[in-house]
Design a protein around this motif. Structure first.
Motif, PDB file in Angstrom:
ATOM      1  N   ARG A  35       0.747  -1.020   0.326  1.00 58.25           N
ATOM      2  CA  ARG A  35      -0.041   0.135   0.368  1.00 58.25           C
ATOM      3  C   ARG A  35       1.264   1.182   0.093  1.00 58.25           C
ATOM      4  O   ARG A  35       0.267   2.125  -0.915  1.00 58.25           O
ATOM      5  N   TYR A  36       1.758   1.234   0.981  1.00 55.24           N
ATOM      6  CA  TYR A  36       3.028   2.632   1.064  1.00 55.24           C
ATOM      7  C   TYR A  36       3.208   2.798  -0.650  1.00 55.24           C
ATOM      8  O   TYR A  36       3.603   4.168  -0.865  1.00 55.24           O
ATOM      9  N   ASN A  37       3.555   1.696  -1.769  1.00 54.81           N
ATOM     10  CA  ASN A  37       4.214   1.989  -2.474  1.00 54.81           C
ATOM     11  C   ASN A  37       3.473   1.252  -4.045  1.00 54.81           C
ATOM     12  O   ASN A  37       3.785   2.104  -4.955  1.00 54.81           O
ATOM     13  N   TYR A  38       1.875   2.051  -3.089  1.00 57.87           N
ATOM     14  CA  TYR A  38       0.834   1.620  -4.557  1.00 57.87           C
ATOM     15  C   TYR A  38       0.712   3.502  -4.935  1.00 57.87           C
ATOM     16  O   TYR A  38       0.026   4.204  -4.255  1.00 57.87           O
ATOM     17  N   LYS A  39       0.983   3.088  -6.756  1.00 58.95           N
ATOM     18  CA  LYS A  39       0.351   4.509  -6.968  1.00 58.95           C
ATOM     19  C   LYS A  39      -0.729   3.844  -7.627  1.00 58.95           C
ATOM     20  O   LYS A  39      -0.636   4.824  -9.401  1.00 58.95           O
ATOM     21  N   LEU A  61       8.118  -3.157  -5.577  1.00 55.49           N
ATOM     22  CA  LEU A  61       8.987  -2.048  -4.656  1.00 55.49           C
ATOM     23  C   LEU A  61       8.619  -2.391  -3.264  1.00 55.49           C
ATOM     24  O   LEU A  61      10.076  -2.748  -2.139  1.00 55.49           O
ATOM     25  N   ALA A  62       7.413  -3.118  -3.574  1.00 59.04           N
ATOM     26  CA  ALA A  62       7.550  -3.897  -2.077  1.00 59.04           C
ATOM     27  C   ALA A  62       8.313  -4.452  -1.353  1.00 59.04           C
ATOM     28  O   ALA A  62       9.330  -4.689  -0.343  1.00 59.04           O
ATOM     29  N   LEU A  63       8.606  -5.776  -2.373  1.00 62.72           N
ATOM     30  CA  LEU A  63       9.493  -7.007  -2.238  1.00 62.72           C
ATOM     31  C   LEU A  63      10.707  -6.310  -2.393  1.00 62.72           C
ATOM     32  O   LEU A  63      11.536  -7.366  -1.717  1.00 62.72           O
ATOM     33  N   GLY A  64      11.638  -5.651  -2.631  1.00 61.05           N
ATOM     34  CA  GLY A  64      12.643  -5.208  -2.804  1.00 61.05           C
ATOM     35  C   GLY A  64      13.478  -4.425  -1.477  1.00 61.05           C
ATOM     36  O   GLY A  64      14.883  -4.801  -1.171  1.00 61.05           O
TER      37      GLY A  64
END
Ligand code: GLU
Length: 297
Positions: free
Chosen positions: A135-139, A148-151
């Protein structure tokens, strides 16, 4: 590590997901749950205990428009095996749902970061932090948010993610925990074990570590966490269900004996503190004194 199954197509997803969960039952589990995407709405139902209990809980769902969803059987590693800790986990807007096999080793650090960012953590699991990180990385692009989260994550995972805001995809990813994409006619599947989808399709693509699949009803694409494109290798499953469950071994006992090193490694994963050498056995809520008093009978 327990079971994952996902469906996206034209049919009613719920019976397909429940049948898939029943196929995964032989692996053992402590709770189960399902997330359905129904015409831009997300419905999540979960329960502790047997799949029979989940069946009771879903009886009254109006699932006519739910042609897409994910389901999970959990084998708790972090947090009690109760209904709250069961998967799927959702973000606070209840738009994104995620199921996970494996262990997120750096979940404590990520949890602290998320709390600082104002995220509310609802469960005791290592898994929940992943859905908030997505959610934090969701655009607007679910695959990109997952990538991006898995990174930022260390550990093992097979995951499947859906969102009511992206109602035509399931995003799945693998690192050290098996995941397969099943290719059907106008429908596609994801599963942690081919036995869950074998009655629908024999054409499968086994994901490799570090790969992310974006699966829609008509197609799927695979990239790496670094965003490189992968050309999927479709394989035809020739084993029957009985052979798959025994993973090629002649007997279940032989399979379990051979799997012991990996099972132990997985049980310790994320629990050894390399600074002080002391293991932290989350979920084992016994005091040292109580442990000392355990008698072998
Ligand atoms: N570590 C996760 C949990 O405890 C996933 C366990 C599993 O693989 O089922 O919820």
């Amino acid at each position: 590590m327990c079971g994952i199954v996902g469906y996206i197509g034209q049919k009613n997803a719920l019976p397909i997901l429940m049948e898939g969960l029943r196929r995964l039952e032989y692996r053992g589990y402590d709770s189960a749950g399902v997330a359905l995407v129904c015409d831009k709405n997300l419905i999540v139902v979960k329960s502790a205990g047997k799949i029979k209990r989940l069946e009771e809980e879903i009886k009254d769902i109006d699932d006519m428009e739910c042609t897409h969803g994910i389901a999970h059987t959990r084998w708790a590693t972090h947090g009690e095996p109760n209904q709250n800790n069961a998967h799927p986990h959702t973000d606070s807007a209840e738009e994104i749902a995620l199921i996970h096999n494996g262990i997120i080793e750096n979940y404590r650090a990520i949890k602290e970061f998320l709390i600082q960012q104002g995220f509310k953590i609802k469960t005791d699991t290592d898994t929940e932090i992943l859905v908030h990180l997505i959610r934090y990385n969701y655009k607007g692009d679910l695959t990109e948010a997952v990538r991006l989260a898995l990174g930022q994550v260390e550990g093992t995972y097979g995951i499947a993610v859906v969102s009511s805001q992206n109602p035509d995809v399931i995003v799945a990813a693998r690192m050290g925990s098996p995941l397969v994409v099943g290719h059907g006619d106008g429908e596609n599947f994801v599963a942690s074990d081919v036995s869950a989808i074998l009655e629908h399709t024999k054409k499968v693509v086994y994901l490799e570590d570090g790969e992310i699949a974006t699966v829609s009803a008509e197609s799927y694409k695979i990239t790496t966490i670094e965003n490189d494109k992968i050309t999927p290798q479709i394989e035809e499953v020739t084993w029957n269900l009985d052979q798959i469950e025994k993973a090629g071994y002649e007997h279940f006992m032989l399979k379990e004996i051979e799997e012991q090193p990996a099972t132990l490694r997985n049980a310790f994963r994320g629990r050894l503190n390399y600074d002080d050498g002391i293991p932290r056995l989350d979920g084992l809520n016994l005091q040292a004194e109580e442990l000392r008093n355990i008698k072998r009978t």
